[in-house]
Write a protein that holds these residues in place. Structure first.
Motif, PDB file in Angstrom:
ATOM      1  N   ALA A 103     104.957 102.040  32.997  1.00  0.00           N
ATOM      2  CA  ALA A 103     106.385 101.717  32.962  1.00  0.00           C
ATOM      3  C   ALA A 103     106.961 101.672  34.377  1.00  0.00           C
ATOM      4  N   GLY A 104     106.238 102.294  35.346  1.00  0.00           N
ATOM      5  CA  GLY A 104     106.700 102.233  36.737  1.00  0.00           C
ATOM      6  C   GLY A 104     107.029 103.594  37.337  1.00  0.00           C
ATOM      7  N   LYS A 105     106.449 104.658  36.802  1.00  0.00           N
ATOM      8  CA  LYS A 105     106.771 106.000  37.295  1.00  0.00           C
ATOM      9  C   LYS A 105     106.391 106.166  38.775  1.00  0.00           C
ATOM     10  N   THR A 106     105.199 105.718  39.133  1.00  0.00           N
ATOM     11  CA  THR A 106     104.772 105.861  40.524  1.00  0.00           C
ATOM     12  C   THR A 106     105.690 105.038  41.427  1.00  0.00           C
ATOM     13  N   THR A 107     106.013 103.834  40.978  1.00  0.00           N
ATOM     14  CA  THR A 107     106.861 102.963  41.785  1.00  0.00           C
ATOM     15  C   THR A 107     108.247 103.571  41.949  1.00  0.00           C
ATOM     16  N   LEU A 108     108.821 104.075  40.880  1.00  0.00           N
ATOM     17  CA  LEU A 108     110.152 104.685  40.979  1.00  0.00           C
ATOM     18  C   LEU A 108     110.104 105.943  41.864  1.00  0.00           C
ATOM     19  N   GLY A 132     117.579  98.496  36.103  1.00  0.00           N
ATOM     20  CA  GLY A 132     117.174  98.128  37.463  1.00  0.00           C
ATOM     21  C   GLY A 132     115.730  97.690  37.541  1.00  0.00           C
ATOM     22  N   SER A 133     115.266  97.634  38.760  1.00  0.00           N
ATOM     23  CA  SER A 133     113.893  97.237  39.010  1.00  0.00           C
ATOM     24  C   SER A 133     113.381  98.081  40.162  1.00  0.00           C
ATOM     25  N   ALA A 134     112.480  98.998  39.847  1.00  0.00           N
ATOM     26  CA  ALA A 134     111.966  99.885  40.891  1.00  0.00           C
ATOM     27  C   ALA A 134     111.195  99.077  41.928  1.00  0.00           C
ATOM     28  N   LEU A 135     110.534  98.019  41.470  1.00  0.00           N
ATOM     29  CA  LEU A 135     109.723  97.238  42.398  1.00  0.00           C
ATOM     30  C   LEU A 135     110.576  96.557  43.471  1.00  0.00           C
ATOM     31  N   THR A 136     111.675  95.916  43.051  1.00  0.00           N
ATOM     32  CA  THR A 136     112.494  95.192  44.032  1.00  0.00           C
ATOM     33  C   THR A 136     113.622  96.068  44.581  1.00  0.00           C
ATOM     34  N   VAL A 172     116.133 101.937  32.659  1.00  0.00           N
ATOM     35  CA  VAL A 172     115.392 100.806  32.095  1.00  0.00           C
ATOM     36  C   VAL A 172     114.890  99.978  33.266  1.00  0.00           C
ATOM     37  N   ASN A 173     113.563  99.877  33.365  1.00  0.00           N
ATOM     38  CA  ASN A 173     112.935  99.306  34.560  1.00  0.00           C
ATOM     39  C   ASN A 173     112.411  97.884  34.323  1.00  0.00           C
ATOM     40  N   LYS A 174     112.041  97.248  35.405  1.00  0.00           N
ATOM     41  CA  LYS A 174     111.400  95.917  35.418  1.00  0.00           C
ATOM     42  C   LYS A 174     112.320  94.802  34.945  1.00  0.00           C
ATOM     43  N   LEU A 175     113.614  94.913  35.278  1.00  0.00           N
ATOM     44  CA  LEU A 175     114.552  93.842  34.914  1.00  0.00           C
ATOM     45  C   LEU A 175     114.262  92.560  35.678  1.00  0.00           C
ATOM     46  N   ASP A 176     113.444  92.648  36.746  1.00  0.00           N
ATOM     47  CA  ASP A 176     113.105  91.437  37.508  1.00  0.00           C
ATOM     48  C   ASP A 176     112.070  90.601  36.763  1.00  0.00           C
ATOM     49  N   ARG A 177     111.617  91.122  35.619  1.00  0.00           N
ATOM     50  CA  ARG A 177     110.702  90.363  34.763  1.00  0.00           C
ATOM     51  C   ARG A 177     111.461  90.003  33.497  1.00  0.00           C
ATOM     52  N   PRO A 178     110.959  89.040  32.732  1.00  0.00           N
ATOM     53  CA  PRO A 178     111.644  88.742  31.473  1.00  0.00           C
ATOM     54  C   PRO A 178     111.799  90.025  30.663  1.00  0.00           C
ATOM     55  N   GLY A 203     100.057 111.349  33.432  1.00  0.00           N
ATOM     56  CA  GLY A 203     100.158 110.329  32.376  1.00  0.00           C
ATOM     57  C   GLY A 203      98.794 109.728  32.113  1.00  0.00           C
ATOM     58  N   HIS A 204      98.745 108.452  31.847  1.00  0.00           N
ATOM     59  CA  HIS A 204      97.488 107.750  31.564  1.00  0.00           C
ATOM     60  C   HIS A 204      96.606 108.590  30.658  1.00  0.00           C
ATOM     61  N   GLN A 205      95.284 108.536  30.898  1.00  0.00           N
ATOM     62  CA  GLN A 205      94.403 109.303  30.014  1.00  0.00           C
ATOM     63  C   GLN A 205      94.449 110.790  30.326  1.00  0.00           C
ATOM     64  N   ILE A 260     109.747 111.049  32.603  1.00  0.00           N
ATOM     65  CA  ILE A 260     108.921 110.885  31.410  1.00  0.00           C
ATOM     66  C   ILE A 260     108.809 109.392  31.099  1.00  0.00           C
ATOM     67  N   SER A 261     107.600 108.946  30.853  1.00  0.00           N
ATOM     68  CA  SER A 261     107.416 107.519  30.587  1.00  0.00           C
ATOM     69  C   SER A 261     106.045 107.264  29.996  1.00  0.00           C
ATOM     70  N   HIS A 262     105.865 106.067  29.536  1.00  0.00           N
ATOM     71  CA  HIS A 262     104.559 105.613  29.062  1.00  0.00           C
ATOM     72  C   HIS A 262     103.819 105.051  30.282  1.00  0.00           C
ATOM     73  N   PRO A 263     102.482 105.152  30.318  1.00  0.00           N
ATOM     74  CA  PRO A 263     101.756 104.579  31.453  1.00  0.00           C
ATOM     75  C   PRO A 263     102.181 103.137  31.733  1.00  0.00           C
TER      76      PRO A 263
HETATM   77  P1  G4P Z   1     103.071 104.195  36.202  1.00  0.00           P
HETATM   78  O1  G4P Z   1     103.026 105.148  37.358  1.00  0.00           O
HETATM   79  O2  G4P Z   1     104.213 104.443  35.278  1.00  0.00           O
HETATM   80  O3  G4P Z   1     101.799 104.060  35.466  1.00  0.00           O
HETATM   81  O4  G4P Z   1     103.373 102.735  36.756  1.00  0.00           O
HETATM   82  P2  G4P Z   1     103.290 102.115  38.212  1.00  0.00           P
HETATM   83  O5  G4P Z   1     104.429 102.534  39.039  1.00  0.00           O
HETATM   84  O6  G4P Z   1     101.910 102.306  38.760  1.00  0.00           O
HETATM   85  O7  G4P Z   1     103.529 100.601  37.827  1.00  0.00           O
HETATM   86  C1  G4P Z   1     102.684  99.892  36.941  1.00  0.00           C
HETATM   87  C2  G4P Z   1     102.730  98.419  37.300  1.00  0.00           C
HETATM   88  O8  G4P Z   1     104.051  97.937  37.094  1.00  0.00           O
HETATM   89  C3  G4P Z   1     102.398  98.140  38.765  1.00  0.00           C
HETATM   90  O9  G4P Z   1     101.811  96.881  38.822  1.00  0.00           O
HETATM   91  C4  G4P Z   1     103.765  98.077  39.405  1.00  0.00           C
HETATM   92  O10 G4P Z   1     103.794  97.328  40.589  1.00  0.00           O
HETATM   93  C5  G4P Z   1     104.567  97.398  38.313  1.00  0.00           C
HETATM   94  N1  G4P Z   1     106.003  97.702  38.398  1.00  0.00           N
HETATM   95  C6  G4P Z   1     106.614  98.906  38.515  1.00  0.00           C
HETATM   96  N2  G4P Z   1     107.942  98.746  38.552  1.00  0.00           N
HETATM   97  C7  G4P Z   1     108.188  97.422  38.458  1.00  0.00           C
HETATM   98  C8  G4P Z   1     109.368  96.630  38.446  1.00  0.00           C
HETATM   99  O11 G4P Z   1     110.477  97.106  38.551  1.00  0.00           O
HETATM  100  N3  G4P Z   1     109.183  95.288  38.316  1.00  0.00           N
HETATM  101  C9  G4P Z   1     107.964  94.709  38.214  1.00  0.00           C
HETATM  102  N4  G4P Z   1     107.902  93.400  38.110  1.00  0.00           N
HETATM  103  N5  G4P Z   1     106.824  95.421  38.232  1.00  0.00           N
HETATM  104  C10 G4P Z   1     106.943  96.761  38.346  1.00  0.00           C
HETATM  105  P3  G4P Z   1     100.264  96.660  38.973  1.00  0.00           P
HETATM  106  O12 G4P Z   1     100.038  95.211  39.099  1.00  0.00           O
HETATM  107  O13 G4P Z   1      99.574  97.386  37.859  1.00  0.00           O
HETATM  108  O14 G4P Z   1      99.899  97.464  40.243  1.00  0.00           O
HETATM  109  P4  G4P Z   1     100.170  97.089  41.767  1.00  0.00           P
HETATM  110  O15 G4P Z   1      98.992  96.281  42.134  1.00  0.00           O
HETATM  111  O16 G4P Z   1     101.459  96.357  41.853  1.00  0.00           O
HETATM  112  O17 G4P Z   1     100.185  98.415  42.432  1.00  0.00           O
END
Ligand code: G4P
Length: 533
Positions: free
Chosen positions: A19-24, A253-257, A137-143, A87-89, A14-17
């Protein structure tokens, strides 16, 4: 008796659009070995979007995904069913209903944004059902916001106690890893050039001087201070409080990294509950019993553009599914044969021949299934599993071609059955129902499908309501009208419902009518059959 259910875990994110659901999701599949490089899930979504179909053209136009599904993967000997919550719309009642089929939820929070609107709504549904919630809690690799501040925000806005299980070491460019509060070890990660593969992780003790070298002495010292503070607070994780839905363990953590994903999955494996007993009309069913029971929580139209049939998603609550088996269909009051069933393993759609409690399978539906239907062996059974949720947007349809009234009514009824809209009836205007949806886009889907599938072009006139409350204690609309209720209607089962514009209206009515209960959800009855043509 079967043991397969013991290794099933069925959950939703569960998350807001954004937040990184697809990435996780991708990273869970990556660590589960179901995919070998990340990027595939997004690619699949892209491919889905490109597929042409009739009403899904709408999806293409809007660049969003209306379809959703169930992904399966294995990790550490456990078979996971990950239910995708739109999610999203395309946020809709489907999103809520999907949660009724999950045994656990991962609440994903953007570390810079904290608790956002959609997360709150979904949290509320989980809470109502007592579903255990794990926070990531996601995206810790960002501020990011301060970790303590984030925890207090979760506690204050959601009213749920949090217990950290991992703790971040820095954030943004300085994000070095996490401290594992149970294992009492510092986990650092290598920033690899590619985030598409598993990231190497090193484990050290808190006093290891290497940590100062990796994180810098200032960050290393604040980590030691914070860990002391957290340990001193003595909030240890209580599994039974979590399983009751009273506390939420928190991971950073950070799903991206990929930082923090592995320790999260390792802990999740141990705490995500296996399917438990479910309440039915005749006592509860145990997942391990031989008797097969299941309920339909979602009906998806037109998944395959070449066919007009639908797919009904069924959650198995006990026993074993075997293709070709005969089951009792409670609402129809007859036995039916369950022929073809499908699951999505990682990204591949597969025909499956057996499945167990906890599993979710898609059944090809020639029009036999509705949301809330129960299928079982060993006699009839019903679950109270899939309630109706209060819509947030309301409208009436005006038919643009008066010759198409029958087509419109058929379409509206069928789409209500599918769960696209809910219908409410105002006394004296029964032939012109008010339609309610949770997500605005559902109205566009409705208008598009009425036109393209039923040949009835409509204009939707929006009504100024935002809340529906089922009124327990009242017996008729007339009774509601005598109490200054903005609009009194009945739902498809004939229950009195109050439609209101604002939260303030809701509170005023609750205050002025203490003998009544204003419910945000209503049980799904068999009322679809009741509407007269
Ligand atoms: P959603 O399904 O919850 O809507 O989110 P999604 O995973 O599509 O992530 C939304 C945006 O946030 C994407 O960037 C994604 O790369 C970024 N993101 C997800 N997790 C992390 C994280 O841990 N750290 C950082 N820095 N970014 C994260 P985007 O620019 O919208 O898309 P893309 O071009 O990277 O695919």
């Amino acid at each position: 008796m079967t043991a397969e259910h013991l290794r099933r875990r069925t959950f939703a994110i569960i998350s807001h659009p954004d937040a990184g659901k697809t990435t996780l999701t991708e990273k869970l599949l990556l660590y589960g070995g179901a995919i070998h490089t990340a990027g595939a899930v997004k690619a699949r979504r892209g491919a889905q979007k490109a597929a042409t179909s009739d009403w899904m053209d709408l999806e293409k136009k809007r660049g969003i995904s209306i379809t959703s599904s169930v992904l399966q993967f294995e990790y550490g000997g456990i078979r996971y069913n990950l239910l995708d919550t739109p999610g999203h719309q395309d946020f809709s009642e489907d999103t809520y209903r999907t949660l009724t089929a999950a045994d656990c939820a991962i609440m994903l929070i953007d570390a810079a944004k904290g608790v956002e609107a959609q997360t709150k709504k979904l949290f509320h549904v989980c809470r109502m059902r007592g579903t255990p919630i794990v926070t990531f809690v996601n995206k810790l690799d960002r501020p990011a916001r301060d970790a303590f501040a984030l925890m207090s925000e979760i506690e204050e806005t959601l009213g749920m106690k949090t217990v950290p299980r991992t703790w971040p070491i820095g954030s943004g460019d300085l994000f070095k890893g996490v401290y594992d509060l149970d294992g009492k070890s510092v986990l650092t990660f290598d920033r690899t050039a590619k985030n598409a593969s598993r990231v190497p992780m090193q484990m050290r003790g808190l006093d290891d001087p290497q940590i100062d070298a990796i994180a810098g002495s200032e960050l290393a010292q604040s980590l030691r201070d914070e860990v002391e503070l957290l340990t001193g607070a003595g909030d240890s994780f209580d599994l039974s409080a979590f399983l009751k839905g009273d506390i939420s363990p928190v991971f950073f953590g950070s799903a991206l990294t990929n930082f923090g994903v592995e320790p999260f999955l390792e802990a999740f494996k141990d705490i995500c509950p296996a399917p438990g007993p479910r309440e039915t009309s005749g006592g509860h069913v145990e997942p391990g019993e031989d008797r097969f029971t299941s309920f339909v929580f979602k009906v998806q139209a037109n998944m395959d553009p070449n066919h007009r049939d639908r797919i009904a998603f069924m959650r198995i609550c006990s026993g074993k599914f075997e293709s070709g088996m005969r089951v009792w269909h409670y609402r129809l009051g007859k036995e039916i044969r369950l022929a073809r069933a499908e699951q999505l393993f990682a990204q591949e759609r597969q025909t499956i021949h057996e499945a167990w409690a906890g599993d979710v399978v898609g059944l090809h539906d020639p029009g036999l299934f509705r949301i809330g239907d129960t299928l079982s062996t060993g006699g009839p059974v019903t679950f109270d599993s899939v309630p109706r949720f209060s819509p947030e947007h309301f409208a009436r349809a005006t038919l643009l071609d008066p010759m198409k009234r029958k087509q419109m009514q058929k379409g509206v009824d069928e789409l209500a059955e599918e769960g696209t809209v809910q219908l409410f009836f105002q006394p004296g205007r029964e032939k012109d129902p008010i339609m309610g949806v949770v997500g605005q886009l559902q109205f566009e889907v409705l208008a598009y499908r009425l036109e393209h599938e039923y040949g009835a072009k409509v204009a939707l006139d929006r009504l100024p309501f935002g809340y529906a409350r089922w009124v327990e204690g009242a017996t008729s609309c007339a009774e509601l009208e005598s109490r200054r209720i903005p609009l009194a209607v009945t739902d498809i089962d004939g229950h009195p419902v109050a439609l209101m514009q604002s939260e303030w209206d809701v509170r005023r009515l609750e205050r002025d009518n203490e003998s009544w209960k204003f419910l945000e959800t209503a049980p799904m009855g068999s009322g679809f059959a009741k509407r007269e043509a």
